[in-house]
Design a protein around this motif. Structure first.
Motif, PDB file in Angstrom:
ATOM      1  N   LEU A  70       0.733  -1.265   0.017  1.00  0.00           N
ATOM      2  CA  LEU A  70      -0.004  -0.052  -0.001  1.00  0.00           C
ATOM      3  C   LEU A  70       0.815   1.459   0.110  1.00  0.00           C
ATOM      4  O   LEU A  70       1.429   1.609   0.995  1.00  0.00           O
ATOM      5  CB  LEU A  70      -0.904  -0.044   1.044  1.00  0.00           C
ATOM      6  CG  LEU A  70      -1.780   1.184   1.454  1.00  0.00           C
ATOM      7  CD1 LEU A  70      -3.026   1.072   0.380  1.00  0.00           C
ATOM      8  CD2 LEU A  70      -2.353   1.327   2.721  1.00  0.00           C
ATOM      9  N   PRO A  74      -2.246   5.910  -2.758  1.00  0.00           N
ATOM     10  CA  PRO A  74      -2.619   4.613  -3.539  1.00  0.00           C
ATOM     11  C   PRO A  74      -3.541   4.952  -4.589  1.00  0.00           C
ATOM     12  O   PRO A  74      -3.435   4.049  -5.561  1.00  0.00           O
ATOM     13  CB  PRO A  74      -3.344   3.943  -2.508  1.00  0.00           C
ATOM     14  CG  PRO A  74      -3.927   4.981  -1.437  1.00  0.00           C
ATOM     15  CD  PRO A  74      -2.846   5.983  -1.545  1.00  0.00           C
ATOM     16  N   LEU A  75      -4.245   6.052  -4.813  1.00  0.00           N
ATOM     17  CA  LEU A  75      -5.284   6.342  -5.769  1.00  0.00           C
ATOM     18  C   LEU A  75      -5.074   7.764  -6.493  1.00  0.00           C
ATOM     19  O   LEU A  75      -4.997   8.745  -5.816  1.00  0.00           O
ATOM     20  CB  LEU A  75      -6.612   6.129  -5.273  1.00  0.00           C
ATOM     21  CG  LEU A  75      -7.117   4.690  -4.860  1.00  0.00           C
ATOM     22  CD1 LEU A  75      -8.232   4.754  -4.219  1.00  0.00           C
ATOM     23  CD2 LEU A  75      -6.938   3.596  -6.060  1.00  0.00           C
ATOM     24  N   VAL A  85     -11.441  -0.745  -7.681  1.00  0.00           N
ATOM     25  CA  VAL A  85     -10.347  -0.434  -6.680  1.00  0.00           C
ATOM     26  C   VAL A  85     -10.112  -1.850  -5.885  1.00  0.00           C
ATOM     27  O   VAL A  85      -8.958  -2.277  -5.856  1.00  0.00           O
ATOM     28  CB  VAL A  85     -10.554   0.651  -5.914  1.00  0.00           C
ATOM     29  CG1 VAL A  85      -9.471   0.587  -4.679  1.00  0.00           C
ATOM     30  CG2 VAL A  85     -10.620   2.176  -6.667  1.00  0.00           C
ATOM     31  N   LEU A 147     -10.366   6.963   0.706  1.00  0.00           N
ATOM     32  CA  LEU A 147      -9.452   6.198  -0.429  1.00  0.00           C
ATOM     33  C   LEU A 147      -8.431   5.409   0.263  1.00  0.00           C
ATOM     34  O   LEU A 147      -8.174   4.459  -0.364  1.00  0.00           O
ATOM     35  CB  LEU A 147      -8.781   7.332  -1.243  1.00  0.00           C
ATOM     36  CG  LEU A 147      -9.947   8.167  -2.090  1.00  0.00           C
ATOM     37  CD1 LEU A 147      -9.162   9.050  -2.761  1.00  0.00           C
ATOM     38  CD2 LEU A 147     -10.472   7.254  -3.415  1.00  0.00           C
ATOM     39  N   VAL A 148      -7.823   5.788   1.345  1.00  0.00           N
ATOM     40  CA  VAL A 148      -6.889   5.123   2.217  1.00  0.00           C
ATOM     41  C   VAL A 148      -7.305   3.732   2.519  1.00  0.00           C
ATOM     42  O   VAL A 148      -6.824   2.551   2.262  1.00  0.00           O
ATOM     43  CB  VAL A 148      -6.094   5.859   3.159  1.00  0.00           C
ATOM     44  CG1 VAL A 148      -5.072   5.029   4.044  1.00  0.00           C
ATOM     45  CG2 VAL A 148      -5.131   6.989   2.439  1.00  0.00           C
ATOM     46  N   SER A 151      -8.186   1.358  -0.254  1.00  0.00           N
ATOM     47  CA  SER A 151      -6.999   0.758  -1.073  1.00  0.00           C
ATOM     48  C   SER A 151      -6.610  -0.541  -0.008  1.00  0.00           C
ATOM     49  O   SER A 151      -6.045  -1.215  -0.342  1.00  0.00           O
ATOM     50  CB  SER A 151      -6.118   1.933  -1.260  1.00  0.00           C
ATOM     51  OG  SER A 151      -6.553   2.761  -1.962  1.00  0.00           O
ATOM     52  N   ALA A 154      -8.700  -3.364  -0.402  1.00  0.00           N
ATOM     53  CA  ALA A 154      -8.229  -4.155  -1.731  1.00  0.00           C
ATOM     54  C   ALA A 154      -7.021  -5.086  -1.423  1.00  0.00           C
ATOM     55  O   ALA A 154      -7.212  -6.267  -1.908  1.00  0.00           O
ATOM     56  CB  ALA A 154      -8.020  -3.109  -2.725  1.00  0.00           C
ATOM     57  N   ARG A 155      -5.945  -4.649  -0.664  1.00  0.00           N
ATOM     58  CA  ARG A 155      -4.807  -5.434  -0.521  1.00  0.00           C
ATOM     59  C   ARG A 155      -5.351  -6.565   0.363  1.00  0.00           C
ATOM     60  O   ARG A 155      -4.964  -7.831   0.392  1.00  0.00           O
ATOM     61  CB  ARG A 155      -3.818  -4.536   0.391  1.00  0.00           C
ATOM     62  CG  ARG A 155      -3.049  -3.711  -0.624  1.00  0.00           C
ATOM     63  CD  ARG A 155      -3.819  -2.723  -1.372  1.00  0.00           C
ATOM     64  NE  ARG A 155      -2.699  -1.944  -2.179  1.00  0.00           N
ATOM     65  CZ  ARG A 155      -3.044  -0.944  -3.011  1.00  0.00           C
ATOM     66  NH1 ARG A 155      -4.349  -0.672  -3.106  1.00  0.00           N
ATOM     67  NH2 ARG A 155      -2.244  -0.535  -3.712  1.00  0.00           N
TER      68      ARG A 155
END
Length: 528
Positions: A70, A74-75, A85, A147-148, A151, A154-155
């Protein structure tokens, strides 16, 4: 699953020859490992090397288990959806087509074993406080903190054995930081976190510090690391004082020796002129005196050189403590002047009602949960986003320092970036002010693309504060992101020189306290 990270004799440098890492060894297994270091020390570079995004100049790398990385930012871009995402957009599309009766084998291949992916994504989003965020929602409507977290989710959906996090608490409010801490403290694989967040670092099992291209590990938690560093710094300061004292002593002895030699020369010249001894004897005595004088001078000069080397070595062990002091008289605002006012303002995206008036050199902190519209308000003030309703009146020159710090042109040097924002300013004045922001000599010629996070902030501050016309209102959005503790101190120093009005968004309570704000505006109160 066994999870580990191993580097042996790793070195890395950029194509322009700038060395970043030199002979780094790393061997960590399951557990929580913190990574600290000054801005520009190479923490992000090391994580990118571990993630396989960069190739080392020399050395070997081995990662046991799947790794997820990360990055700090990230975006980018607003065109993606939440599902995109999370990496499940195509899988969800295949599932929906199958549910509608489509029997194309390629759809079943696309789904694979992920028949429950929508449920798993929902659980992960709920865990991170994003339960109300729909999978079809555009990420352009999410806050920086959301957003953080998205992200990170997603990981986590990939179920990696190794997790690499680079400044993961950036943009997160207190509640969101608590959710991140829960993820960290319950992690059972190998976790490596680069951070300047004291609370997060305190939950680490050990701490690695990158400094001058080398990696050094400290057993125990962050508090133990601080104690060791403080003790070493005190020892270094004593060594510098001792070396300075020794250098002064050696210089005095050299000066004394030079006085004695001068006296001898005068005495020898007097004897020669009076011819009290045979010429051959006087010549031999003169040659012997010259040899002796040269030897004595050489001994003392060597002692001075050695003392100077010891002082240089002692000073190199001290950490940088330079201060920022700017001179910005053109930014001053009279106390009676109205700087900013709103009239029945409602923000886009959130609809948050805002009543805000700034007068004179007021310093105002803007706080609230992620998603309440703090960044949106700053962009609305600057005219970048139209309000849902109402108006904003901006009555003085203003500058905006966004979260992503995309003010700089990466293809230009620091000094050329400043000139771009102040084309009519005296070049020497720009150089002088850059020196006060610690860009001295050749460092002012660095390309923006090569700057560390802290250097980039200082360069961006230079562009903003030295711009023409001089800003009498400064809007800062999470300015301490990616800054080490020294970087935060320097930011406070720079803002102490600023005489205009200040509107700052931050979740860093210590930073807000150091700014000596006049008041706080809580957007949560507007949405209650």
């Amino acid at each position: 699953m066994r999870s580990s990270l191993t580097f042996h004799d790793l070195s890395f440098g950029w194509p322009d020859g700038t060395a970043v890492l030199d002979g780094v060894d790393l061997d960590v297994g399951p557990g929580r490992h913190g990574l600290v270091g000054a801005n520009g020390s190479g923490k992000s570079t090391l994580l990118r090397l571990l993630a396989g995004e960069l190739a080392p100049t020399t050395g070997t790398r081995h990662v046991s288990g799947d790794a997820a990385y990360l990055p700090q930012d990230p975006l980018r871009g607003d065109e993606q959806t939440v599902a995109d995402v999370l990496g499940i957009g195509s899988t969800l599309d295949a599932l929906r087509r199958i549910e509608s009766g489509d029997t194309d084998p390629r759809l079943f291949d696309a789904v694979g074993d992920d028949w429950d992916i929508e449920d798993r994504a929902g659980v992960e989003l709920d865990r991170l406080g994003l339960a109300g965020v729909g999978l079809d929602r555009s990420i352009g409507t999410l806050s920086g903190g959301e957003l953080v977290l998205l992200s990170l989710g997603a990981r986590l959906l990939r179920r990696p054995a190794v997790l690499l996090l680079d400044e993961p608490t950036n943009n997160l409010d207190r509640v969101a930081r608590g959710r991140l801490h829960d993820v960290v403290t319950t992690w059972r694989g190998c976790l490596l976190v680069a951070s300047h967040d004291r609370s997060l670092l305190s939950s680490m099992d050990d701490i690695g510090e990158l400094r001058e291209g080398r990696l050094r590990w400290f057993g125990g938690r962050y508090e133990m690391y601080e104690q060791v560093v403080a003790a070493e710094q005190e020892a270094s300061r004593r060594a510098v004082r001792d070396a300075e004292s020794d250098l002064r002593k050696q210089k005095r002895e050299l000066a004394d020796a030079q006085v004695k030699l001068a006296r001898r020369r005068r005495y020898g010249q007097k004897m020669f002129e009076q011819k009290r001894e045979p010429k051959i004897v006087m010549g031999a005595r003169k040659r012997a005196a010259q040899v002796s004088a040269g030897r004595l001078r050489g001994v003392h000069e060597e002692d001075v050189a050695e003392a100077r080397e010891r002082l240089d070595g002692a000073e190199q062990q001290l950490r940088d403590d330079r201060e920022i002091t700017l001179d910005l008289p053109a930014t001053a605002v009279p106390p009676s002047r109205v700087v900013l006012s709103t009239q029945e303002l409602r923000l886009a995206h959130t609809g948050t009602p805002v009543e805000l008036d700034l007068r004179g050199p007021e310093r105002v902190g803007l706080v609230g949960r992620n998603g309440t519209g703090k960044t949106t308000l700053l962009r609305t003030v600057m005219g970048e986003i139209a309000p849902a309703a109402g108006e904003v009146s901006l009555l003085v020159p203003a500058r905006h320092l966004p979260q992503r710090m995309d003010v700089l042109d990466d293809h230009l040097s620091v000094v050329d970036n400043v000139r771009r924002n102040a084309p009519d300013a005296d070049p020497q004045h720009i150089r002088h002010q850059l020196a006060r922001l610690l860009f001295r000599g050749r460092s002012a010629e660095q390309l923006a693309s090569t700057l560390s996070g802290g250097e980039r902030l200082r360069a961006t501050l230079a562009c903003v504060l030295l711009a023409e016309p001089a800003p009498q209102l400064l809007l800062l959005d999470e300015p301490t992101n990616n800054l080490d503790l020294l970087g935060v101190r320097r930011l406070v120093e720079a803002l102490a020189s600023y005489d205009g009005a200040l509107l700052v968004v931050s979740h860093d309570e210590h930073f807000l306290a150091d700014l000596e704000l006049d008041r706080l505006v809580d957007l949560d109160a507007s949405t209650a």
